[in-house]
Design a protein around this motif. Structure first.
Motif, short mmCIF file in Angstrom:
data_model
loop_
_atom_site.label_atom_id
_atom_site.label_comp_id
_atom_site.label_asym_id
_atom_site.label_seq_id
_atom_site.Cartn_x
_atom_site.Cartn_y
_atom_site.Cartn_z
N VAL A 131 -4.63 31.61 8.95
CA VAL A 131 -3.60 32.12 9.58
C VAL A 131 -2.23 31.24 9.31
O VAL A 131 -2.24 30.28 10.09
CB VAL A 131 -3.73 32.53 10.83
CG1 VAL A 131 -2.77 33.41 11.26
CG2 VAL A 131 -4.88 33.51 10.96
N ASP A 132 -1.36 31.62 8.63
CA ASP A 132 0.03 30.81 8.68
C ASP A 132 0.99 31.75 9.67
O ASP A 132 1.17 32.76 9.80
CB ASP A 132 0.63 31.14 7.40
CG ASP A 132 -0.02 30.19 6.23
OD1 ASP A 132 -0.69 29.32 6.63
OD2 ASP A 132 0.05 30.46 4.96
N VAL A 133 1.55 30.92 10.53
CA VAL A 133 2.45 31.34 11.51
C VAL A 133 3.70 30.90 11.30
O VAL A 133 4.03 29.57 11.02
CB VAL A 133 2.04 30.91 12.92
CG1 VAL A 133 3.03 31.57 14.15
CG2 VAL A 133 0.65 31.20 13.34
N ASN A 134 4.60 31.76 11.19
CA ASN A 134 6.26 31.60 10.85
C ASN A 134 6.62 31.65 12.18
O ASN A 134 7.27 32.79 12.71
CB ASN A 134 6.81 32.41 9.68
CG ASN A 134 8.18 32.05 9.17
OD1 ASN A 134 8.73 31.59 10.13
ND2 ASN A 134 8.52 32.43 8.04
N GLN A 151 8.73 34.78 13.60
CA GLN A 151 7.68 35.42 14.53
C GLN A 151 6.64 36.18 13.85
O GLN A 151 6.27 37.34 14.14
CB GLN A 151 8.02 36.00 15.63
CG GLN A 151 9.20 35.30 16.34
CD GLN A 151 8.65 34.77 17.80
OE1 GLN A 151 8.13 35.66 18.59
NE2 GLN A 151 8.89 33.68 18.28
N THR A 152 6.05 35.92 12.58
CA THR A 152 5.25 36.56 11.72
C THR A 152 3.93 35.73 11.52
O THR A 152 4.21 34.52 11.63
CB THR A 152 5.64 37.07 10.45
OG1 THR A 152 6.04 36.09 9.60
CG2 THR A 152 6.80 37.92 10.76
N GLN A 153 3.07 36.64 11.41
CA GLN A 153 1.68 35.76 10.96
C GLN A 153 1.33 36.34 9.51
O GLN A 153 1.35 37.65 9.16
CB GLN A 153 0.60 36.08 11.84
CG GLN A 153 1.03 35.49 13.09
CD GLN A 153 -0.40 35.51 14.13
OE1 GLN A 153 -1.32 36.18 13.85
NE2 GLN A 153 -0.07 34.65 15.37
#
Lengths: 78, 104, 98
Positions: C60-63, C67-69
């Motif tokens: 899971v990449d969290v930006n 605030q998106t995954q």
């Protein structure tokens, strides 16, 4: 120790749900629904027509599935 | 204070200790709960409340009319089930007659 | 004849795995890892030897800024590997529909 007549041990429960559709919740929160083919003393489970749910959403289907017992939180008939 | 083994044995073998009520083993307590409601707290942030129908040597438990709670932050009920076999492996604590967690 | 029938039935969960020997199976592991490969050997702990394996790792990449995954999966192939049983969540044999 006296045994109440209504006592229902884990073995009794498992024998009563063999061959039925069951709900299995893993410690990780992943859920499985399927026909319970068999299980053993480690709570290893063999399911048929298995559906896998993550956060309540259907993610996968498996014809047969073996679930390793250490991951199992509980089993329930549905 | 250092006590010899004999001195400690003497302390614990007082007449008062011998007269105390017969010891109730932990699993005997749970056996007495069969047929009653019980509150099960897991090692994780999860709890169950239901009627105890039976259990085995590993304290795997058969529960009836079960509520499942998630106790991260405020407790909330996340599921209700008629009958479950709960794996004893991750059980932390059992409270006889438990009413369950205070729910948000 | 009775032996053959016994060899093909599933009486305990591990029989499902036994019946999958030399077949391509799917293995779901802890840590969002999946394997697809040919089952060469296994034991009661579910330690396994798999051949011609395709491994998928989901991350899971969290930006933080928006605030998106997003899910990202990485694939790789391995000619032969040993899987330690304690990481196994699920094993699914190939569909045996007639």
């Amino acid at each position: 120790m006296s045994e109440p007549a209504n006592k229902r041990t884990p073995t009794d429960f498992l024998n009563s749900i063999l061959g039925q559709r069951v709900f299995v919740r893993l410690n990780s929160g992943i859920d499985y629904k399927g026909l319970l083919s068999c299980l053993d003393g480690y709570m290893n489970i063999a399911l048929e027509q298995t559906e896998e749910y993550v956060d309540g959403e259907l993610r996968n289907r498996y014809g047969d599935a073996f679930i390793r017992g250490n991951n199992v939180l509980y089993i329930s008939a549905i | 204070m250092e006590l010899s083994v004999a001195a400690r044995a003497a302390l614990y073998n007082t007449p008062q200790a011998a007269m105390a009520t017969p010891q109730l083993l932990p699993l005997e307590l749970i056996d007495k709960c069969i047929g009653s409601r019980i509150w099960v707290k897991m090692k994780t942030e999860k709890e169950f409340v239901g009627k105890l129908l039976g259990f085995d040597d590993y304290v795997n438990m058969v529960l009836e009319d079960v509520s499942e709670f998630e106790t991260r932050g405020m407790s909330k009920r996340i599921a209700s089930r008629k009958q479950i076999l709960l794996n004893g492996n991750n059980i932390c604590m059992l409270v006889p007659g438990g009413r369950g967690p205070a729910v948000d | 004849m009775a032996d053959t029938a016994a060899a093909l039935t599933v009486e305990e969960p591990l029989d499902l795995v036994r019946l999958s020997l030399d077949e391509r199976i799917y293995v779901k592991l802890r840590g969002d890892r999946e394997l697809r490969g040919r089952l060469h050997a296994y034991d009661q702990h579910l330690n396994m030897v798999l051949g011609e394996v395709e491994e998928t790792i989901t991350m899971v990449d969290v930006n933080d800024e928006v605030q998106t995954q997003s899910l990202r999966s990485v694939n790789r192939t391995v000619p032969m590997l040993f899987v330690r049983g304690d990481g196994v969540i699920l094993v699914s044999p190939p569909s045996r529909a007639a």
